[in-house]
Design a protein around this motif. Structure first.
Motif, PDB file in Angstrom:
ATOM      1  N   LYS A  95      41.693  35.676  32.583  1.00 21.84           N
ATOM      2  CA  LYS A  95      40.342  36.180  32.832  1.00 21.84           C
ATOM      3  C   LYS A  95      40.335  37.709  32.850  1.00 21.84           C
ATOM      4  O   LYS A  95      39.286  38.326  32.809  1.00 21.84           O
ATOM      5  CB  LYS A  95      39.810  35.635  34.153  1.00 21.84           C
ATOM      6  N   HIS A  96      41.514  38.312  32.904  1.00 24.60           N
ATOM      7  CA  HIS A  96      41.633  39.768  32.932  1.00 24.60           C
ATOM      8  C   HIS A  96      41.566  40.314  31.503  1.00 24.60           C
ATOM      9  O   HIS A  96      42.359  39.935  30.651  1.00 24.60           O
ATOM     10  CB  HIS A  96      42.918  40.189  33.643  1.00 24.60           C
ATOM     11  N   GLU A  97      40.630  41.204  31.286  1.00 17.71           N
ATOM     12  CA  GLU A  97      40.273  41.669  29.944  1.00 17.71           C
ATOM     13  C   GLU A  97      41.432  42.250  29.146  1.00 17.71           C
ATOM     14  O   GLU A  97      41.567  41.997  27.956  1.00 17.71           O
ATOM     15  CB  GLU A  97      39.153  42.713  30.063  1.00 17.71           C
ATOM     16  N   ASN A  98      42.281  43.045  29.771  1.00 19.51           N
ATOM     17  CA  ASN A  98      43.350  43.728  29.028  1.00 19.51           C
ATOM     18  C   ASN A  98      44.688  43.010  29.119  1.00 19.51           C
ATOM     19  O   ASN A  98      45.742  43.647  29.017  1.00 19.51           O
ATOM     20  CB  ASN A  98      43.477  45.174  29.523  1.00 19.51           C
ATOM     21  N   ALA A  99      44.664  41.714  29.281  1.00 14.16           N
ATOM     22  CA  ALA A  99      45.904  40.940  29.377  1.00 14.16           C
ATOM     23  C   ALA A  99      46.708  41.064  28.087  1.00 14.16           C
ATOM     24  O   ALA A  99      46.150  41.106  26.989  1.00 14.16           O
ATOM     25  CB  ALA A  99      45.586  39.483  29.671  1.00 14.16           C
ATOM     26  N   LEU A 100      48.016  41.112  28.231  1.00 13.78           N
ATOM     27  CA  LEU A 100      48.926  41.187  27.091  1.00 13.78           C
ATOM     28  C   LEU A 100      49.231  39.779  26.598  1.00 13.78           C
ATOM     29  O   LEU A 100      49.624  38.922  27.397  1.00 13.78           O
ATOM     30  CB  LEU A 100      50.233  41.878  27.516  1.00 13.78           C
ATOM     31  N   THR A 123      48.740  34.300  34.161  1.00 15.15           N
ATOM     32  CA  THR A 123      47.377  34.492  33.640  1.00 15.15           C
ATOM     33  C   THR A 123      46.429  35.042  34.696  1.00 15.15           C
ATOM     34  O   THR A 123      45.440  35.687  34.365  1.00 15.15           O
ATOM     35  CB  THR A 123      46.795  33.180  33.068  1.00 15.15           C
ATOM     36  N   ASP A 124      46.728  34.799  35.965  1.00 15.21           N
ATOM     37  CA  ASP A 124      45.860  35.280  37.046  1.00 15.21           C
ATOM     38  C   ASP A 124      46.703  35.885  38.175  1.00 15.21           C
ATOM     39  O   ASP A 124      46.770  35.340  39.276  1.00 15.21           O
ATOM     40  CB  ASP A 124      44.994  34.140  37.574  1.00 15.21           C
ATOM     41  N   PRO A 125      47.349  37.018  37.903  1.00 14.64           N
ATOM     42  CA  PRO A 125      48.235  37.598  38.906  1.00 14.64           C
ATOM     43  C   PRO A 125      47.511  38.022  40.182  1.00 14.64           C
ATOM     44  O   PRO A 125      48.105  38.007  41.258  1.00 14.64           O
ATOM     45  CB  PRO A 125      48.869  38.790  38.191  1.00 14.64           C
ATOM     46  N   THR A 126      46.229  38.367  40.094  1.00 14.99           N
ATOM     47  CA  THR A 126      45.504  38.802  41.298  1.00 14.99           C
ATOM     48  C   THR A 126      45.365  37.672  42.312  1.00 14.99           C
ATOM     49  O   THR A 126      45.315  37.919  43.512  1.00 14.99           O
ATOM     50  CB  THR A 126      44.121  39.376  40.944  1.00 14.99           C
ATOM     51  N   HIS A 128      47.632  35.705  42.967  1.00 14.27           N
ATOM     52  CA  HIS A 128      48.982  35.489  43.495  1.00 14.27           C
ATOM     53  C   HIS A 128      49.559  36.778  44.073  1.00 14.27           C
ATOM     54  O   HIS A 128      50.777  36.950  44.122  1.00 14.27           O
ATOM     55  CB  HIS A 128      49.883  34.920  42.393  1.00 14.27           C
ATOM     56  N   GLY A 129      48.673  37.682  44.473  1.00  9.59           N
ATOM     57  CA  GLY A 129      49.110  38.928  45.104  1.00  9.59           C
ATOM     58  C   GLY A 129      49.505  40.026  44.148  1.00  9.59           C
ATOM     59  O   GLY A 129      50.006  41.065  44.565  1.00  9.59           O
ATOM     60  N   GLY A 130      49.267  39.825  42.859  1.00  7.24           N
ATOM     61  CA  GLY A 130      49.633  40.818  41.860  1.00  7.24           C
ATOM     62  C   GLY A 130      48.460  41.671  41.426  1.00  7.24           C
ATOM     63  O   GLY A 130      47.375  41.625  42.006  1.00  7.24           O
ATOM     64  N   ASP A 131      48.669  42.419  40.381  1.00  2.00           N
ATOM     65  CA  ASP A 131      47.688  43.354  39.847  1.00  2.00           C
ATOM     66  C   ASP A 131      47.163  42.846  38.503  1.00  2.00           C
ATOM     67  O   ASP A 131      47.923  42.260  37.727  1.00  2.00           O
ATOM     68  CB  ASP A 131      48.370  44.720  39.668  1.00  2.00           C
ATOM     69  N   ALA A 132      45.903  43.108  38.216  1.00  3.87           N
ATOM     70  CA  ALA A 132      45.295  42.681  36.944  1.00  3.87           C
ATOM     71  C   ALA A 132      46.039  43.254  35.742  1.00  3.87           C
ATOM     72  O   ALA A 132      46.072  42.642  34.668  1.00  3.87           O
ATOM     73  CB  ALA A 132      43.824  43.066  36.898  1.00  3.87           C
ATOM     74  N   ALA A 133      46.657  44.397  35.904  1.00  3.80           N
ATOM     75  CA  ALA A 133      47.411  45.020  34.806  1.00  3.80           C
ATOM     76  C   ALA A 133      48.639  44.197  34.415  1.00  3.80           C
ATOM     77  O   ALA A 133      49.223  44.427  33.359  1.00  3.80           O
ATOM     78  CB  ALA A 133      47.831  46.432  35.203  1.00  3.80           C
ATOM     79  N   ASP A 134      49.021  43.249  35.259  1.00  2.00           N
ATOM     80  CA  ASP A 134      50.187  42.405  34.985  1.00  2.00           C
ATOM     81  C   ASP A 134      49.810  41.060  34.362  1.00  2.00           C
ATOM     82  O   ASP A 134      50.638  40.157  34.295  1.00  2.00           O
ATOM     83  CB  ASP A 134      50.959  42.152  36.289  1.00  2.00           C
ATOM     84  N   ALA A 135      48.570  40.921  33.894  1.00  2.00           N
ATOM     85  CA  ALA A 135      48.081  39.642  33.365  1.00  2.00           C
ATOM     86  C   ALA A 135      48.501  39.432  31.910  1.00  2.00           C
ATOM     87  O   ALA A 135      48.657  40.380  31.139  1.00  2.00           O
ATOM     88  CB  ALA A 135      46.566  39.573  33.473  1.00  2.00           C
ATOM     89  N   PHE A 136      48.663  38.147  31.563  1.00  3.99           N
ATOM     90  CA  PHE A 136      49.024  37.755  30.196  1.00  3.99           C
ATOM     91  C   PHE A 136      48.097  36.657  29.697  1.00  3.99           C
ATOM     92  O   PHE A 136      47.637  35.819  30.469  1.00  3.99           O
ATOM     93  CB  PHE A 136      50.457  37.202  30.159  1.00  3.99           C
ATOM     94  N   HIS A 137      47.842  36.678  28.383  1.00  5.57           N
ATOM     95  CA  HIS A 137      47.291  35.526  27.672  1.00  5.57           C
ATOM     96  C   HIS A 137      48.527  34.749  27.220  1.00  5.57           C
ATOM     97  O   HIS A 137      49.397  35.310  26.544  1.00  5.57           O
ATOM     98  CB  HIS A 137      46.492  35.936  26.441  1.00  5.57           C
TER      99      HIS A 137
END
Length: 180
Positions: A95-100, A123-126, A128-137
């Motif tokens: 769901k995070h726009e800039n996911a790698l 896919t949804d690191p936020t 799980h206590g993470g940051d949106a910048a760490d998201a992946f498709h």
């Protein structure tokens, strides 16, 4: 999911396993004719008989396929033909726009089931206590001959050919840059 216009078709994929097939599998596991016990006390002759018997007992009486099946069915599955072979894959967009984009491959032997536990955190690191910048498709293919992918009828589907197929898969999904 985006599909490039010139790319071959990517089709949604679903599956069903009738209870009768699962019961038949359990019966066949329980009917296994076991060899004699190994002559050594270590694994120098391979996996020990007691270990294999315990695994078979677990598969026949405790393993909950329906629980795993429900987890699988909650995900988006697809099939596409690459190099003459149907390739199955799961494609979960963050769901995070800039996911790698990230393609994740299971090992030999193995299956996509090994990867189920990483889908949500990646896919949804936020959540799980993470940051949106760490998201992946995530793109999680079944290797040729495994799971729901087609079985090769010729030799040559080694790591290099599979890597080329995965590159083609990512291209078909519209990803020009991705990690593996």
């Amino acid at each position: 999911m985006s599909v490039t216009p010139e790319a071959p078709e990517i089709r949604p994929f679903s599956f069903e396993f009738p209870e009768a097939e699962l019961e038949d599998l359990r019966r066949r596991i329980e009917a296994t004719r076991w060899p004699e016990k190994e002559t050594v006390t270590d694994q120098s002759q391979g996996t020990q008989l007691a270990t294999i018997q315990e695994l078979a007992r677990y598969w026949a009486s405790e393993y909950d396929w329906r629980k795993v099946e429900a987890k699988l069915k909650a995900l988006p599955h697809f099939i596409t033909e690459i190099d003459g072979l149907d390739i199955h894959f799961i494609h979960v967009r963050s769901k995070h726009e800039n996911a790698l984009p990230l393609i994740v491959t299971h090992g030999w032997p193995g299956s996509i089931i090994e990867q189920l536990k990483i889908i949500e955190p990646l896919t949804d690191p936020t959540a799980h206590g993470g940051d949106a910048a760490d998201a992946f498709h995530l793109v999680i293919p079944s290797m040729p001959g495994y799971g729901f992918s087609g079985k090769p009828t010729t030799t040559g589907w080694g790591p290099e050919r599979i890597a080329r197929a995965w590159g083609e898969l990512m291209k078909r999904l519209g990803y020009t840059k991705y990690a593996a």
